[in-house]
Design an enzyme around this catalytic site. Structure first.
Site, PDB file in Angstrom:
ATOM      1  N   ARG A  98       0.803  -1.216   0.000  1.00  0.00           N
ATOM      2  CA  ARG A  98       0.000   0.000   0.000  1.00  0.00           C
ATOM      3  C   ARG A  98       0.846   1.282   0.000  1.00  0.00           C
ATOM      4  NH1 ARG A  98      -4.578  -0.450   4.309  1.00  0.00           N
ATOM      5  NH2 ARG A  98      -2.835  -1.625   5.100  1.00  0.00           N
TER       6      ARG A  98
ATOM      7  N   HIS B  89       4.957 -24.374   5.179  1.00  0.00           N
ATOM      8  CA  HIS B  89       6.420 -24.328   5.112  1.00  0.00           C
ATOM      9  C   HIS B  89       7.058 -25.578   5.732  1.00  0.00           C
ATOM     10  CE1 HIS B  89       6.216 -22.704   9.239  1.00  0.00           C
ATOM     11  NE2 HIS B  89       7.490 -23.017   9.366  1.00  0.00           N
TER      12      HIS B  89
ATOM     13  N   GLU C 200       7.709 -25.633  20.962  1.00  0.00           N
ATOM     14  CA  GLU C 200       8.385 -24.343  20.800  1.00  0.00           C
ATOM     15  C   GLU C 200       8.588 -23.700  22.165  1.00  0.00           C
ATOM     16  OE1 GLU C 200       7.041 -22.133  17.011  1.00  0.00           O
ATOM     17  OE2 GLU C 200       5.210 -22.901  17.898  1.00  0.00           O
TER      18      GLU C 200
ATOM     19  N   ASP D  31      -3.655 -23.420  14.244  1.00  0.00           N
ATOM     20  CA  ASP D  31      -2.371 -22.837  13.846  1.00  0.00           C
ATOM     21  C   ASP D  31      -1.353 -23.914  13.461  1.00  0.00           C
ATOM     22  OD1 ASP D  31      -0.577 -20.526  13.642  1.00  0.00           O
ATOM     23  OD2 ASP D  31       0.429 -21.326  15.419  1.00  0.00           O
TER      24      ASP D  31
ATOM     25  N   HIS E 230       0.545 -28.100   9.784  1.00  0.00           N
ATOM     26  CA  HIS E 230       1.905 -28.655   9.864  1.00  0.00           C
ATOM     27  C   HIS E 230       1.920 -30.104  10.379  1.00  0.00           C
ATOM     28  CE1 HIS E 230       2.937 -24.622   9.030  1.00  0.00           C
ATOM     29  NE2 HIS E 230       3.022 -24.160  10.260  1.00  0.00           N
TER      30      HIS E 230
ATOM     31  N   LYS F 109       3.402 -23.887  22.820  1.00  0.00           N
ATOM     32  CA  LYS F 109       4.288 -22.723  22.983  1.00  0.00           C
ATOM     33  C   LYS F 109       4.802 -22.702  24.419  1.00  0.00           C
ATOM     34  CE  LYS F 109       2.792 -20.670  19.055  1.00  0.00           C
ATOM     35  NZ  LYS F 109       3.596 -20.798  17.851  1.00  0.00           N
TER      36      LYS F 109
END
Ligand code: BG6
Length: 484
Positions: free
Chosen positions: A51, A178, A216, A235, A240, A331
């Site tokens: 933008r 990914h 993580e 998520d 994944h 997490k």
């Protein structure tokens, strides 16, 4: 060992959201590394589109800063960086209006491979796809790359697939996960289908259970707004961990070709049983001296979103019936560690004394850190004193086995972007696969919403809630220890 750089055709890669976090952190540093590796043909160009009003020089400066921030000094030098930045251009664009599109049309070549990376929220996918099509910027050979989250349930994923399908053929759509670009994930396929050793044992008759862990140490700090609407299930599990499960469980495809591989993954997803409440543990991290609790990070005192989840998943097909797959991700855990671990059954009968102990083979495939594989085999403990058995590792840490070049694993994003340019969809999710994954995920989430389930609290820096340990204990099994 010298890594092989496969040449690609010259290309124009347009990055929508070219000034955003993902572009700065992953996409452009990844392209820089490919440039250094000699994989960007002389005429290849990258066009940032976002933008803000900015000229080419302004964009090059922004990306210079990003590369200096995200690529270690020893892996870059000022001259190559300048040469790389020369390849960058920029145009301001109004994704929801008409501003900038004619300019972009002039910038993009028609005689090069063209790829459009939608590094923007899914709310803009439709606007961008339609304009690329209507302004004739994209051709039938162009590719578009879209990021997760691909929807938040089956309905929204179908809607997104519909929006993209209105302007692009499925063969042009590259949905990124990914995790599929990680070196060891592909090695899983090489090990399974490149050796005669494992495949005969790769089934419920010989495999006791499989554990897939993505743990993580980071918190959700800074992403609390997004994360609280998503949680670990949406998520991480839906994409994944689901992909890791599929590659572990799928039948051998007839060839290593995009649709053959994706057909097999889809069959696995469709064979997953619904997961009863008893087989799910959800948690939220508490606070400690290193950081606030999940509730504080999410700024939502009533949050019922999980920052940790463990599930026992059953697959109803001939190969896997009776062999559970345990998945966990969270997490603020004790260690950053991602691995797939295949626990084989014990020998049917032990010829040794009872005090020789019971033993079984374990194959672990480490995604990060220290990418590699390790197969534990049973041998006799050396020395006199009778037949005592011990388990020793047959270890293949890539860094040790392949030398420093082997350790320098290509970042997932670099590999995936180059696959887009090459037109290889093997490591990307197909629309029907994503929908099937949501069709399995939705009832699980709806179940805990209906029941009003609340995640339990776990200590930050731990292995998650005790209930997650129980999930395996009650089956007479144990999670692998989390270690850095
Ligand atoms: C992302 C998730 O897709 O993957 C993040 O949105 C997560 O929450 C990340 O931290 C993990 O990726 P990696 O490659 O660091 O294991």
């Amino acid at each position: 060992m010298v890594s092989r750089v496969i040449p690609v055709e010259t290309f124009d890669l347009v990055i929508f959201g070219g000034t955003g976090d993902l572009a700065r952190r992953k996409i452009l540093p990844g392209l820089y590394r490919r440039f250094v590796a000699g994989q960007m043909p002389p005429e290849a160009r990258v066009i940032g589109a976002a933008r803000s009003e900015m000229d080419q020089k302004g964009y090059q400066d922004l990306i210079r800063d990003a590369i200096e921030e995200f690529i270690k000094e020893e892996n870059r030098d000022p001259e190559t960086l300048d040469a790389f930045l020369e390849r960058l251009d920029y145009t301001a664009i109004d994704a929801r209006g008409e501003g900038g599109w004619d300019n972009l049309a002039k910038m993009v070549r028609k005689d090069a491979v063209t790829a459009f990376y939608f590094s923007v929220g899914p709310g803009l996918f439709g606007d961008i796809a339609t304009r690329l099509h209507d302004h004739k910027i994209a051709t039938p050979e162009s590719r578009i790359v879209v990021e997760k989250p691909f929807g938040r349930d089956l309905e929204s994923a179908k809607e997104l697939n519909g929006v993209l399908a209105a302007s692009f053929d499925e063969s042009q759509i590259y949905r990124i996960d990914h995790y599929l670009g990680k070196e060891t994930v592909q090695n899983l396929m090489a090990v399974r289908f490149g050796n005669v050793l494992f495949e005969p044992l790769w089934n419920a008759q010989y495999v006791d259970h499989v554990q897939i862990t993505v743990s993580e140490t980071v918190s959700v700090g800074g992403r609390g707004g997004y994360y609280d609407k998503s949680g670990a299930m949406r998520d991480m599990i839906q994409n994944h961990l689901m992909q890791l499960l599929c590659l572990t469980a799928m039948e051998p495809p007839s060839k290593f070709d995009p649709d053959a591989v994706r057909d097999e993954k889809l069959k696995v997803i469709r064979a997953l049983d619904p997961v009863p409440a008893d087989n799910i543990v959800r948690g939220q991290y508490g606070a400690d001296e290193d950081g606030p609790s999940y509730i504080e990070d999410s700024e939502n005192p009533d949050s019922r979103t999980e920052s940790f989840i463990a599930l026992k998943v059953d697959i109803s097909n001939w190969r896997w019936k009776g062999t559970p797959f345990y998945l966990r991700t969270g997490k603020r855990m004790k260690a950053r560690m991602s691995e797939i671990v295949v626990h084989f059954k014990e020998t049917p009968h032990s010829i040794f004394d009872e005090d020789a102990g019971s033993h079984s083979n374990i194959l672990s495939i480490r995604l990060q850190p220290d990418e590699g594989m390790d197969l534990r085999v049973t041998i006799k403990e050396p020395g006199p004193g009778g037949m005592r058995l011990i388990d020793v590792p047959l270890d293949m840490t890539f860094a040790d086995a392949l030398g420093p070049e082997g350790a320098d694993v290509t970042d997932a994003y670099e590999r995936l972007i180059m696959d887009v340019i090459r037109g290889n969809q093997t490591l990307f999710m197909r629309g029907d696969e994503v929908e099937a994954a949501w069709a399995w995920t939705d009832p699980i989430i709806e179940g805990w919403q209906k029941r009003g389930d609340k995640p339990v609290q776990y200590e930050p820096g731990s292995s998650g809630p005790d209930d997650a340990l129980m999930l395996l204990h009650r089956d007479g099994r144990r999670w692998r220890e989390l270690r850095a």
